[in-house]
Design a protein around this motif. Structure first.
Motif, PDB file in Angstrom:
ATOM      1  N   GLY A  92       0.792  -1.220   0.000  1.00  0.00           N
ATOM      2  CA  GLY A  92       0.000   0.000   0.000  1.00  0.00           C
ATOM      3  C   GLY A  92       0.821   1.266   0.000  1.00  0.00           C
ATOM      4  N   ALA A  93       2.097   1.171   0.414  1.00  0.00           N
ATOM      5  CA  ALA A  93       2.935   2.361   0.511  1.00  0.00           C
ATOM      6  C   ALA A  93       4.379   2.006   0.208  1.00  0.00           C
ATOM      7  N   VAL A  94       5.128   3.005  -0.239  1.00  0.00           N
ATOM      8  CA  VAL A  94       6.554   2.810  -0.499  1.00  0.00           C
ATOM      9  C   VAL A  94       7.351   3.918   0.173  1.00  0.00           C
ATOM     10  N   TYR A  95       8.572   3.561   0.525  1.00  0.00           N
ATOM     11  CA  TYR A  95       9.542   4.535   1.039  1.00  0.00           C
ATOM     12  C   TYR A  95      10.686   4.599   0.044  1.00  0.00           C
ATOM     13  N   ILE A  96      10.952   5.790  -0.499  1.00  0.00           N
ATOM     14  CA  ILE A  96      11.972   5.973  -1.530  1.00  0.00           C
ATOM     15  C   ILE A  96      13.218   6.599  -0.902  1.00  0.00           C
ATOM     16  N   SER A  97      14.342   5.868  -0.953  1.00  0.00           N
ATOM     17  CA  SER A  97      15.595   6.386  -0.390  1.00  0.00           C
ATOM     18  C   SER A  97      16.773   6.086  -1.307  1.00  0.00           C
ATOM     19  N   THR A  98      16.525   6.153  -2.607  1.00  0.00           N
ATOM     20  CA  THR A  98      17.575   5.974  -3.599  1.00  0.00           C
ATOM     21  C   THR A  98      18.334   7.292  -3.772  1.00  0.00           C
ATOM     22  N   THR A  99      19.308   7.317  -4.674  1.00  0.00           N
ATOM     23  CA  THR A  99      20.004   8.564  -4.953  1.00  0.00           C
ATOM     24  C   THR A  99      19.031   9.574  -5.563  1.00  0.00           C
ATOM     25  N   ASN A 100      19.360  10.836  -5.422  1.00  0.00           N
ATOM     26  CA  ASN A 100      18.393  11.903  -5.672  1.00  0.00           C
ATOM     27  C   ASN A 100      17.803  11.930  -7.071  1.00  0.00           C
ATOM     28  N   GLU A 101      18.597  11.574  -8.070  1.00  0.00           N
ATOM     29  CA  GLU A 101      18.100  11.664  -9.444  1.00  0.00           C
ATOM     30  C   GLU A 101      17.044  10.611  -9.757  1.00  0.00           C
ATOM     31  N   LYS A 102      16.906   9.612  -8.903  1.00  0.00           N
ATOM     32  CA  LYS A 102      15.921   8.540  -9.119  1.00  0.00           C
ATOM     33  C   LYS A 102      14.566   8.838  -8.462  1.00  0.00           C
ATOM     34  N   HIS A 103      14.521   9.799  -7.544  1.00  0.00           N
ATOM     35  CA  HIS A 103      13.288  10.042  -6.790  1.00  0.00           C
ATOM     36  C   HIS A 103      12.101  10.344  -7.694  1.00  0.00           C
ATOM     37  N   HIS A 104      12.301  11.203  -8.673  1.00  0.00           N
ATOM     38  CA  HIS A 104      11.205  11.647  -9.531  1.00  0.00           C
ATOM     39  C   HIS A 104      10.577  10.500 -10.314  1.00  0.00           C
ATOM     40  N   PRO A 105      11.343   9.755 -11.110  1.00  0.00           N
ATOM     41  CA  PRO A 105      10.702   8.680 -11.872  1.00  0.00           C
ATOM     42  C   PRO A 105      10.129   7.574 -10.992  1.00  0.00           C
ATOM     43  N   GLN A 106      10.807   7.263  -9.904  1.00  0.00           N
ATOM     44  CA  GLN A 106      10.313   6.200  -9.020  1.00  0.00           C
ATOM     45  C   GLN A 106       9.041   6.619  -8.297  1.00  0.00           C
ATOM     46  N   ALA A 107       8.978   7.860  -7.859  1.00  0.00           N
ATOM     47  CA  ALA A 107       7.765   8.339  -7.189  1.00  0.00           C
ATOM     48  C   ALA A 107       6.595   8.376  -8.158  1.00  0.00           C
ATOM     49  N   LEU A 108       6.827   8.848  -9.373  1.00  0.00           N
ATOM     50  CA  LEU A 108       5.732   8.904 -10.343  1.00  0.00           C
ATOM     51  C   LEU A 108       5.206   7.506 -10.642  1.00  0.00           C
ATOM     52  N   ALA A 109       6.104   6.527 -10.742  1.00  0.00           N
ATOM     53  CA  ALA A 109       5.675   5.151 -10.999  1.00  0.00           C
ATOM     54  C   ALA A 109       4.861   4.616  -9.832  1.00  0.00           C
ATOM     55  N   ALA A 110       5.311   4.894  -8.603  1.00  0.00           N
ATOM     56  CA  ALA A 110       4.588   4.414  -7.420  1.00  0.00           C
ATOM     57  C   ALA A 110       3.217   5.078  -7.315  1.00  0.00           C
TER      58      ALA A 110
END
Length: 333
Positions: A65-83
């Motif tokens: 139901g939820a995700v925590y994103i703690s990758t390197t900064n340039e990955k936050h945007h695409p990973q968050a949009l996918a989630a």
């Protein structure tokens, strides 16, 4: 609610996994790492059932139901949009994106999808900072005239890597520490900086990115804010001060992930030690996040907070590069 961890990071293993698990009804189902062996070891060491190298596969699990994103900064945007597109609630590390446009897009996408989106700004969850905010809000120091943040530390060797040598991954002290100080000042003063001036440089650690920066911010109330962030200061200690017409607050060693440090109030009556609750910062943050998902309250730092703290940090970087005062663009927030 089950969680997926996007990033097999030290902050996840040191703080966030425990903070998720202490919340009633929350558990961790999976972790994503670009390195299969690292992900499998992380899952094994932290008792996580599933390990993935493919984000789509992790997000396809309907039990999450939820995700925590703690990758390197340039990955936050695409990973968050996918989630977000997959209907997951998102807790994302700071800074939200590499640009203001990215951060705004993430927050707007979450609003459109109807999922909770939060930024992991931990300092506003500290008992010390909650006590400082209450002192200011209750008028104990009168009208705030100025503030000073000193957040110059010695970045531990195990945390260096991309933070000191990879601009493309979002390295540098400004996206790493200045963004936190921006959120903390906003939290205490309940207002957003108008413009900034700054000077940055490398003082022994940065390799292609800044490792030290000083800046001055103008606030709508007329207050001035001075900040100093660095990766290279081993013995400086950290702290934050607020000076008003009726008193001053001196907090030492409170710019940290641990519930430590001292807070003192100085006014016409003399010097007073300020007591505060020493709860776990991340336990509080994840509790508020879980409450927001359940429809009660809001995260301690939501998406708008993440956008605004990034906006200030980006203005500091531009001011340091240009040598000119820079107005802070909040992207419509």
């Amino acid at each position: 609610m089950r969680w997926g961890l996007i990033g097999a990071s030290r902050i996840a293993s040191s703080y966030v996994i425990d903070a998720i698990r202490v919340q009633p009804g929350l558990e961790i189902q999976s972790v994503l790492s670009s390195d299969a062996s690292r992900g499998e070891a992380f899952a094994r060491d932290n008792n996580i059932p599933d390990s993935y190298t493919d984000l789509d596969a992790l997000l396809a699990d309907d039990s999450i139901g939820a995700v925590y994103i703690s990758t390197t900064n340039e990955k936050h945007h695409p990973q968050a949009l996918a989630a977000i597109a997959a209907g997951k609630h998102v807790l994302c590390e700071k800074p939200l994106g590499m640009t203001l446009v990215e951060a705004v897009e993430m927050v707007r996408a979450a609003e459109d999808k109807g999922v909770v989106f939060a930024t992991n700004h931990h300092l506003r969850n500290a008992g010390s900072h909650l006590a400082i905010r209450d002192l200011i809000a209750s008028g104990r120091i009168g009208k705030v005239l100025s503030a000073r943040v000193f957040h110059a530390v010695n970045l531990p060797e195990h945390l260096r890597g991309w933070r000191i040598n990879d601009a493309s991954a979002g390295g540098g002290v400004i996206p790493d520490i200045t963004v936190h100080d921006a959120d903390t000042i906003r939290f205490h003063l309940a207002e957003d900086p108008i413009d900034v001036i700054a000077k940055a440089g490398t003082s022994g650690m940065g390799e292609g990115v800044e490792d030290s920066v000083m800046s001055v911010w103008s606030m709508p109330s007329g207050a001035m804010v001075q900040t100093h962030e660095s990766f290279t200061h081993g013995f400086a200690g950290t702290g934050i001060e607020f000076h008003g017409t009726d008193g001053s607050i001196f907090a030492r060693n409170v710019m940290t992930q641990e519930p430590v440090g001292t807070v003192k109030l100085v006014d016409a009556n003399g010097e007073t030690d300020v007591a505060y609750d020493t709860h776990n910062l991340y336990h509080r943050a994840l509790g508020l996040f879980a409450g927001a998902v359940a429809g009660s309250g809001r995260p301690s730092a939501d998406g708008a907070d993440g956008v605004k703290s990034l906006a200030v940090a980006l203005a500091v970087r531009e001011a340091a590069r240009s040598g000119k005062a820079v107005d802070v663009d909040y992207g419509g927030f």
